[in-house]
Structures are given as C-alpha cells and as structure tokens.
Design a protein around this motif. Structure first.
Motif, PDB file in Angstrom:
ATOM      1  N   VAL A  25       0.246  -1.049   0.271  1.00  0.00           N
ATOM      2  CA  VAL A  25      -0.311  -0.476  -0.261  1.00  0.00           C
ATOM      3  C   VAL A  25       1.568   1.102   0.477  1.00  0.00           C
ATOM      4  N   ARG A  26       1.049   2.104  -0.665  1.00  0.00           N
ATOM      5  CA  ARG A  26       1.274   3.147  -0.704  1.00  0.00           C
ATOM      6  C   ARG A  26       0.370   4.278  -1.006  1.00  0.00           C
ATOM      7  N   ALA A  27       1.245   5.637  -1.177  1.00  0.00           N
ATOM      8  CA  ALA A  27       0.274   6.834  -0.560  1.00  0.00           C
ATOM      9  C   ALA A  27      -1.188   6.410  -1.498  1.00  0.00           C
ATOM     10  N   ASP A  28      -0.298   6.511  -3.123  1.00  0.00           N
ATOM     11  CA  ASP A  28      -1.337   7.055  -4.120  1.00  0.00           C
ATOM     12  C   ASP A  28      -1.718   5.749  -4.963  1.00  0.00           C
ATOM     13  N   GLN A  29      -1.086   4.149  -4.255  1.00  0.00           N
ATOM     14  CA  GLN A  29      -1.806   3.345  -4.953  1.00  0.00           C
ATOM     15  C   GLN A  29      -1.602   1.541  -4.491  1.00  0.00           C
ATOM     16  N   ALA A  30      -2.218   1.185  -4.747  1.00  0.00           N
ATOM     17  CA  ALA A  30      -2.014  -0.651  -4.164  1.00  0.00           C
ATOM     18  C   ALA A  30      -1.753  -1.346  -4.537  1.00  0.00           C
ATOM     19  N   THR A  31      -0.968  -2.581  -3.842  1.00  0.00           N
ATOM     20  CA  THR A  31      -1.310  -3.942  -4.887  1.00  0.00           C
ATOM     21  C   THR A  31      -1.450  -4.900  -3.975  1.00  0.00           C
ATOM     22  N   LEU A  32      -2.387  -5.726  -4.175  1.00  0.00           N
ATOM     23  CA  LEU A  32      -2.989  -6.669  -3.538  1.00  0.00           C
ATOM     24  C   LEU A  32      -2.743  -8.001  -4.147  1.00  0.00           C
ATOM     25  N   TRP A  33      -1.873  -9.075  -3.434  1.00  0.00           N
ATOM     26  CA  TRP A  33      -1.752 -10.770  -4.028  1.00  0.00           C
ATOM     27  C   TRP A  33      -2.340 -11.316  -3.286  1.00  0.00           C
ATOM     28  N   THR A  34      -3.705 -11.750  -3.311  1.00  0.00           N
ATOM     29  CA  THR A  34      -4.482 -12.677  -2.504  1.00  0.00           C
ATOM     30  C   THR A  34      -4.954 -14.438  -3.186  1.00  0.00           C
TER      31      THR A  34
ATOM     32  N   VAL B 135      -4.272  -8.898  -7.418  1.00  0.00           N
ATOM     33  CA  VAL B 135      -3.851 -10.206  -7.995  1.00  0.00           C
ATOM     34  C   VAL B 135      -3.918 -11.437  -7.356  1.00  0.00           C
ATOM     35  N   TRP B 136      -4.751 -12.153  -8.036  1.00  0.00           N
ATOM     36  CA  TRP B 136      -5.120 -13.157  -7.097  1.00  0.00           C
ATOM     37  C   TRP B 136      -3.963 -14.894  -7.577  1.00  0.00           C
ATOM     38  N   VAL B 137      -3.806 -15.311  -6.642  1.00  0.00           N
ATOM     39  CA  VAL B 137      -2.950 -16.149  -7.295  1.00  0.00           C
ATOM     40  C   VAL B 137      -3.186 -17.436  -6.490  1.00  0.00           C
ATOM     41  N   PRO B 138      -3.770 -18.183  -6.920  1.00  0.00           N
ATOM     42  CA  PRO B 138      -3.503 -19.667  -6.070  1.00  0.00           C
ATOM     43  C   PRO B 138      -3.892 -20.231  -4.600  1.00  0.00           C
TER      44      PRO B 138
END
Lengths: 758, 155
Positions: A362-371, A397-400
């Motif tokens: 999680v950054r100030a202006d965007q975020a990435t989630l691997w779930t 981003v879904w990861v198994p």
C-alpha cells in the motif's frame, strides 16, 4: 468500480513483480501476450469486446475471465467454450483470471456459476469476435461471409482453400474497439453480448471433451507459485495476534516481551494487534511470545451442548415462508397419521488446507494486493475502502491459495495485509497460523429443522410442513468488499451488519399442501467473533437437505413405500425423474423391505439410502451404501452412486472429479466435522480438534452417471452434489441399523448411543 | 544462536545461517527459496510440508533444521521433473488429481516412500501408509487411483 487500465509503463512495472514468480500459461505468461497487442486498448469496461477477448498477431487468443477457478478446472471449460466459438484449437487459448487490471468483475468464484453465468458472456464475446473477424475476411477476400469457413483460426473460402486469411492477419496487432450490449451490472449478474448468435450444441467439437487441466503438472512438480510463495522486495512478514477469548479487546501490549527478538516489532491499530519482522520465523516467534493483557473475558457463547436449544429458543431476527401451497394446517388436522422429526446441523469450519495468506503493498497513491481470495475484485474494493484509496488505484492479483470453498479466511488476510502495509509503509505478507485458520475463519451456520407430514389412510401425503431456524449464512457478507465484513475492519471500528438470509429445500415434490419456512437468529457475538457465519461450500445446502431428504425417507418409511419409488411418485419433472431413476438403476436398486432385513448378523451392518436435490438448475441423486460397526459405532460410507444433470456438459472428466470432491468433502462434513467451543472461545483450532475425513474413511467406490442435456444451458457443478450426500448417508444408516440419526456429525459416539437407545 | 548449517537439497549442496531450532520448513521456504513444501499446520498434523530426509518422509514443519545437518533433503520438486518424472507424478497428471494442490507434498512424498518399500501395495496398505495426511478438497479417490496407477507403472 472499474479499474482504469494501467499505462504500459505501469503495467510493465506492476507486472514485473508478478512475472518474476509466475509460470508461463498463468498470469505472467498472459501478461506478455496482452503486452504483445500494443497500446490503445479501450478502458476495461464490460461493454468493450476487448475486455473479454484478445486475438494476438500470431493467432493465439486470450480470454479475460472475471470469475475464478479454485482447482476444479473452470478455466479449462471457459477455454473450451471460447475455442469452439472462435474455431481455434484449444491449445491456442489462454484464460486470464483473477487480476483486476485485466478482467471485469464477473463475481469471482460464487455459487457454482463459473460456467453457468461466467461462461455465458465469454461465449457471446467469442462468438462476436468470430463474427467481426469473418466480416473482415469477407471484405479482404471479396466474398460473402456465408462462403467462408474457419478452421483453427484460419478463414478460407469454401471450395477454394487457397483464398484464406488467418485471425492474426485479420486482427493485425490491433484491438477490436467494438462495443457490446452490457446490462450495466457487475458481479454474478453481469451479462454482455454482441450481435453474433453463438453456436448450437451440435456444432461443438471441443465442448464436451475431457481436456485435462494444464495446471496440474505445475502443481505436481512443485512449480506452481501459491499466494504463500509471493515475495515482494522490501516485504515484511507479519503475524496477527488474536485474543485468547472471543470478543476481548487488548488493554495493554507489552512490547518488551519480544525484546529477545530484536528484529520484530508490534503494530497495533485499535483492537488489531500484530507483529512484523524481516524474517518469517522471527514473526512467528514474536507472535507466540508477545504478552498482551486482554479485557476480562465475557461469555458470549452458550454451552456447546445447548447450541441447538439456544437456536430453538432465540428470538428470530427475520424469516419467511417462501413455499405455501394449499392449507397445511387444515390438512394436518385431517391426517390419519402424523410424522414429525427434528434435525440438527453444527457449526463447521472451512478448515482450508493451509491458513490464509496475503501480500499487500500500500503506497500513498496506489496499492497492490496478492490474494488467494476467490473474489479478488471484491477484495480490491475492500482494501481500497480500508486504506482510503479509490478502487481504481488498487490492483488485486489472485494467486492460487490453499483451498477455497467460499468466504474463508482469505478475505480477512487480504485486509489484514493491507492495513499492516499502510501502517508500516512497507509491503507486508500476512500468513495465519493453523489455529487462526481453523479457529477464526467464518463458519458454516448451525441450524435446527422441524418437519411434519400428514398421511391419509391410504398412505398418501396430504400435508408437508418444513421449517428451518438457525444462524444466517451471512454474518459476514459473501465478499470482503466492505471492511465491516472482515476482522481487520471489525477490530478497527467498522460495525458489522449481518444479512438475514436462510434457505428452504430445493426439490420438486408435488404435495397438495406444502409449506416451507425459515427464521434466523442473531449472531452470538456481534463483532470480531470466531463463530461469525459466512459462505461455506453450498451455503446451508447440506444443512437444509440433510433434514429434508432424511425426512422424506421417514415419510416414505411410514407410508410403507420404497424410498426411490416414493420420490418418483411425487416428482413429475422429467429431468428430476431421470436423475433419480439413473442413480437407482446404476446402483442396482430394487425395492425391498426397509430397514434392511439382511443387514448382517455380525458386528458390521450394511444398508443403502437415497437422496435427491436440486440447486439452481442442477439436479442430483445419490445412492449411498454404508457399513455400520455396531461395536465401535464407526460408519464407513463405502459406495456412492451419483446421477448428475447440469445441462450441457463442457468437460466430462473435469465434472466427474468435481463431483468426487463434493462427495468426499460432504462425507467429511456429515461424519466428522463440528466446531467445538466453550463459553468464551473456539476449541477447534487444528486438525486434532477439528478432524476431517482421512483416507481410510474415503469410499471404496464412487460411480457417477452424467446426464448430458445438450439442449439445456449449463448450470453449476461446483456445489450441488454436496447437499445431496448427507441424507443419503443418514438414510443408509437407518437401513443398516433401523435407527435414525438426526444430528450431524454422525460420530461413532452418537451411533453407539443411538444403537444403545434402540 | 544462529549457526552455519549445511544441507543437500534436491541433490545440491546448500548452506544457511539460522537458529538451529527453526523448523526445516522455514529454512527451505525462506532461506533457500524452495516453495513446494507448504505450511499447512506447523503441528505435523497434515503433511503439506513433507520432504524426504535421507529417504524418509519427514514433516519439515516440526523438524529443527539443526537436527538435519548434512542430511539429504528431497522435496517434491526434487522427486522428479517434467523431463524425468517420478511415476507418481506421471500418474497424478494422468488421473488429474489436484483440486487446490496445496497438500500434494504430503501425499506424493509419503506414497513415493511406500512404493519404494512396497512396490505392489494393496488398497489397505495404501490407506494405512497414507493415514494422517489431509486433503481438504476431497481428492482421495483420485489419489488412490494415482498411487495404484503408479504401482502398475513401476512393474
């Protein structure tokens, strides 16, 4: 709620993290292929054909699927559908799923609708892509479309195969830039279609064949990255610290207690306590070592042995009578004979193979989630709300993951990771420990059922009354799109708001007077509860149909009618009749006295039972054959025969394996599974305290009869057979022993006690 | 308390500095970046972390890394490769066993030891040898078919 497309630079940047650990053929490989069709892709909205289908210059096809496969091969079925509609070879199609940057929100894995709903738009989109490509070919080759044929992605003039053009030539590295008609809905109801009319079943060549899953080899050679394997530069490892007793807030956290692990530190946000460390083992040790003073325990739970009595007595918070035909009360008064029974189902855990894991940056202006969440679009929305970013600035981003059968702990891990990343300013990987995976996941609801039937003097059913009462199946919603439905949210101030939703039996019995109703009761603890309910495979299906199909058997027995014949007598829909008949025939069922007069004189008694249900268009009948050991009380569900009609079959082998998984998991839930708790905590926290089926209890045989209905649209298969199994087992136990077991799980202790009472 | 530990993992020498009390699983996953043994329970109750230690199926989640110094560790990825698959891996693909696949190390590594020691096991022997392993997706029927298929393939 649509993610804006990432620019090429962002795409490569974001993709690089993924590509570094992704296998060809999964997201990483697909990203390269998407990248190959250069710039100018229209926005990722469902009304753009490019949001669903990409045809690459070399003729390969990418299908962007907004639902998910969780191991049953739904992606293979989608590729089959797309390949058939487009007339390309199966091997040319890659399905991209689970990445919010490249797929529209079709609802994720939800309600066994991967093919039933998700496949519909992909079919329309592929057919539309073919129509457009054929129009272009007609223009290029100066013929009418009607004169063209397509084979393996090459369009040629019928009778003059030298006049030809490949899809790759026709698309020429461009996007389609073509609008579809979209119903303006997201999630399961999303539907988009073009002008093309999809093929009819008689034209399918790839649909209906048993194409294997490519991903199996990656799994078997240990090469498939799971969400637990995601590593991001600068990542911290985190473990959460849950209270030892339910509903207790932390009062003081003694940070010095982990002073011996200098690399670890405490993160606290309101009632959420966690530890983070550079090395995973340090985080594990710190979580186990950290001293927290918790508020005085309350006792939110009733004594476990009184759970079902609590349900009976509790004030309802909602209810309904969705089936009310004729006048049940009046008919019951005229009945010659009244049959009554009550059934009970416990709380059950997802108990996924591994506890959940998620990585968030999680950054100030965007975020990435691997779930590993089976609904990554909704996980994206939940993370966005929790960390205060617009959804389009969050990519999930879904990861198994380690197994998923509904709203398990993956949804909680996703938001825990996001919150901890925001608080630390670093990418954070959260993995739960086993006791959290089993002890703190959302639970399948417990319920009680009361059923009554009236028979006239001839044994005809004159009244049928079925009533279920229990916890809603959605103390937390079916998705984690709102923090209030996650532990991270509830522990940091989001007030939960359960949805009151229950179920009545799904079958086609045509009793003249028939009533089916339900009531829900309030959760035992209003927030942060380890016994909060959520969707577990076929939510409420096994509960409801254990009761309803056990009861039908009791009525058949009272009427003196063979249980297969009794069901057939009261069902007229030809598909329902065909399924019941097919299961009975395959199992070699012939009418005979009931319970089994030849059950065996030794300590092992044998019996058979039947059950039949419907679920959103899919009809299943199951015949179970069991052995009951009268000394130990052990039930071995030895043989199953399953007849299954889900309309048009896309992949028979994949369907069979899906059904097998349902049957075995349902045997486990019927015979072994019950969440144990005391007044203030959950006691089922690992595989010893939450036993599931082991291989010695797996059936000897499962025979499956697939009824293919090419003229009927495909319905779901991921869950329907789950609900049919429990009553088939209970009915077989009655046949074997003459004793009716009306409470799940049917443990050896309960069987011994029931036999002793008989 | 950290010390230098040498192992042979999937045929290759490996070294790491670690607390000898740390479970082997964390050494394999975190220090040696081998992803295929999985964390399932940390309690030796499920098998997802199973590797061979000098040929013996071992739950790496409860095995201190200090206890296996110098030993040969074989993981699922070292059992066979797409080019040289173990018969069980071939059989698993043939039978299309996985649902989620997270449990695979337990079943395959345990069954591999069974087939090495008992090349033609009966159904009962297979079930006894695989007792204690967990598969939540319910692939047990396919697992049994795959082990029997692999046993046939070895003949």
């Amino acid at each position: 709620m649509t993610p804006a497309p990432l620019s090429r630079r962002e795409f490569l940047k974001a993709g690089a993290l993924v590509v570094s650990f992704m296998m060809p053929g999964t997201v990483g490989g697909a990203l390269e292929r998407v990248g190959a069709t250069t710039g100018g892709k229209p926005p990722l909205t469902p009304d753009e054909l490019d949001s669903w289908i990409a045809v690459l210059p070399d003729g390969r096809v990418t299908a962007f699927f907004g639902k998910m496969d969780m191991g049953q091969g739904v992606d293979v079925a989608i590729a089959q559908i797309v390949a058939d509609e487009l007339d390309v070879a199966f091997d040319r199609v890659v399905v991209v799923m689970g990445d919010t940057a490249f797929t529209c929100n079709q609802g994720g894995a939800s309600g066994s609708t991967g093919v039933q709903r998700g496949g519909v738009t992909l079919r329309y989109a592929a057919a539309e892509a073919r129509r457009i490509l054929l129009d272009r070919a007609a223009e290029k080759l100066s013929v009418e479309v009607a004169q063209l044929t397509v084979r393996d992605g090459v369009v040629s003039v019928a009778g003059d195969p030298r006049r030809r053009a490949s899809y790759g030539e026709l698309i020429n590295g461009q996007h389609f830039h073509h609008k579809l008609e979209w119903n303006k809905q997201y999630g399961n109801p999303l539907l988009a279609k073009g002008l093309a009319i999809p093929k009819t079943a008689s034209e399918y060549r790839i649909v209906g064949t048993s194409i294997p899953q490519r991903i199996v080899a990656d799994k078997v050679f240990g090469a498939l990255p799971y969400v637990t394997d995601v590593k991001v530069d600068g990542m911290l490892h985190a473990r959460v610290v849950r209270p030892p007793t339910a509903g207790c807030a932390p009062v003081t956290v003694d940070e010095s207690s982990i002073g011996g692990i200098p690399a670890a530190r405490v993160i606290r946000e309101k009632d959420l306590v966690a530890v983070v460390a550079e090395r995973e083992w340090d985080a594990v040790r710190a979580a186990a070592t950290l001293k927290v003073t918790w508020a005085q325990p309350c006792t939110p739970f009733p004594p476990m042995e009184t759970l079902h009595e609590h349900i009976r007595q509790a004030k309802p918070i909602g209810g309904g009578v969705p089936v009310n035909k004729g006048d049940v009360e009046a008919a019951l008064k005229t009945a010659h004979r009244l049959i009554e029974a009550e059934y009970e189902w416990p709380l059950q855990s997802h108990a996924s193979m591994g506890p959940a894991c998620a990585v968030a940056d999680v950054r100030a202006d965007q975020a990435t989630l691997w779930t590993g969440s089976q609904k990554p679009h909704y996980a994206r929305n939940g993370v966005a709300k929790l960390v205060g970013l617009p959804p389009e600035k969050v990519r999930a981003v879904w990861v198994p993951g380690p197994g998923s059968y509904g709203r398990n702990d993956a949804g909680d891990a996703a938001l825990d990771a996001a919150l901890l990343s925001k608080l630390t300013g670093r990418p954070v990987r959260v993995q739960y420990m086993r006791h959290e995976g089993t002890g703190w996941d959302p639970k399948g609801p417990a319920a009680v059922y009361r059923a009554r039937a009236g028979l006239d003097a001839q044994g005809t059913v004159v009244a049928y009354d079925f009533f279920g009462k229990g916890f809603t199946r959605q103390d937390v919603a079916t998705t984690e799109s709102d923090p209030k439905d996650t532990l991270a949210g509830q522990l940091t101030g989001y007030a939960p708001k359960p949805t009151v939703i229950f179920q009545v039996p799904a079958e086609a019995y045509d009793f003249a007077n028939k009533r089916c109703g339900w009531e829900c009761i309030a959760p035992l603890l209003d927030r942060g509860s380890p016994l909060r309910t959520g969707h577990l495979r076929d939510p409420l299906g096994p509960e409801t149909h254990f009761a309803s199909e056990s009861f039908i058997d009791e009525v058949a027995h009272a009427a003196g009618v063979d249980p297969v014949a009794f069901r057939l007598r009261h069902v007229s829909d030809p598909r329902h009749v065909a399924v019941i008949t097919a299961a009975a025939e395959k199992a070699g069922w012939t009418a005979r006295p009931y319970p089994n007069p030849r059950r065996g004189t030794g300590h092992v008694m044998t019996g058979r039972g039947v059950s039949y249900t419907e679920r959103n268009g899919t009809i299943v009948a199951v015949v179970a054959e069991v052995e009951v050991d009268r000394r130990s009380g052990r039930v071995w569900a030895k043989r199953f025969t399953v007849a299954h009609d889900c309309g048009l079959i896309i992949n028979p082998k994949g369907l069979e394996l899906t059904i097998e998984g349902n049957v075995v998991q349902a045997v486990s839930r019927t015979l072994f599974e019950e969440v144990a708790f005391d007044r203030d905590r959950v006691l089922s926290v690992d595989w010893a305290s939450y036993p599931i089926l082991e291989i010695q209890d797996a059936p000897e045989r499962i025979d499956i009869v697939l009824i293919n209905r090419p003229d009927v649209a495909s319905s779901g298969a991921g869950e329907p057979s789950t609900r049919t199994v429990p009553a088939a087992i209970a009915n077989a136990i009655f046949d074997a022993t003459g004793v009716r077991l009306r409470r799940v799980p049917i443990t050896p202790e309960r069987v011994r006690a029931a036999l002793a009472r008989a | 308390m950290s010390e230098r530990i040498r192992l042979v993992v999937d045929g290759k020498p490996a070294e790491l500095d670690a607390d000898p009390a740390m479970p082997l699983l964390y050494a394999l996953r975190a220090d040696l970046a081998l992803n295929n043994p999985k964390f399932g329970c940390g309690l030796a109750q499920c098998g997802a972390c199973t590797v061979h230690v000098d040929g013996r199926p071992t739950r790496s989640c409860v095995t201190p890394v200090g206890a296996v110094k110098g030993k040969k560790i074989t993981t699922l990825a070292g059992l066979g490769t797409p080019e040289r698959p173990h018969p069980l891996q071939t059989a698993y693909i043939g039978e299309q066993v996985p649902q989620c696949g997270y449990c695979l190390s337990g079943w395959v590594m345990t069954a591999a030891a069974l087939l090495r020691d008992t090349p033609k096991p009966s159904d009962t022997q297979i079930r006894q040898a695989l007792a204690g392993l967990k598969c939540r997706c319910g692939t047990h029927m396919a697992i049994l078919r795959a082990v029997k298929r692999a046993a046939g393939a070895k003949a």
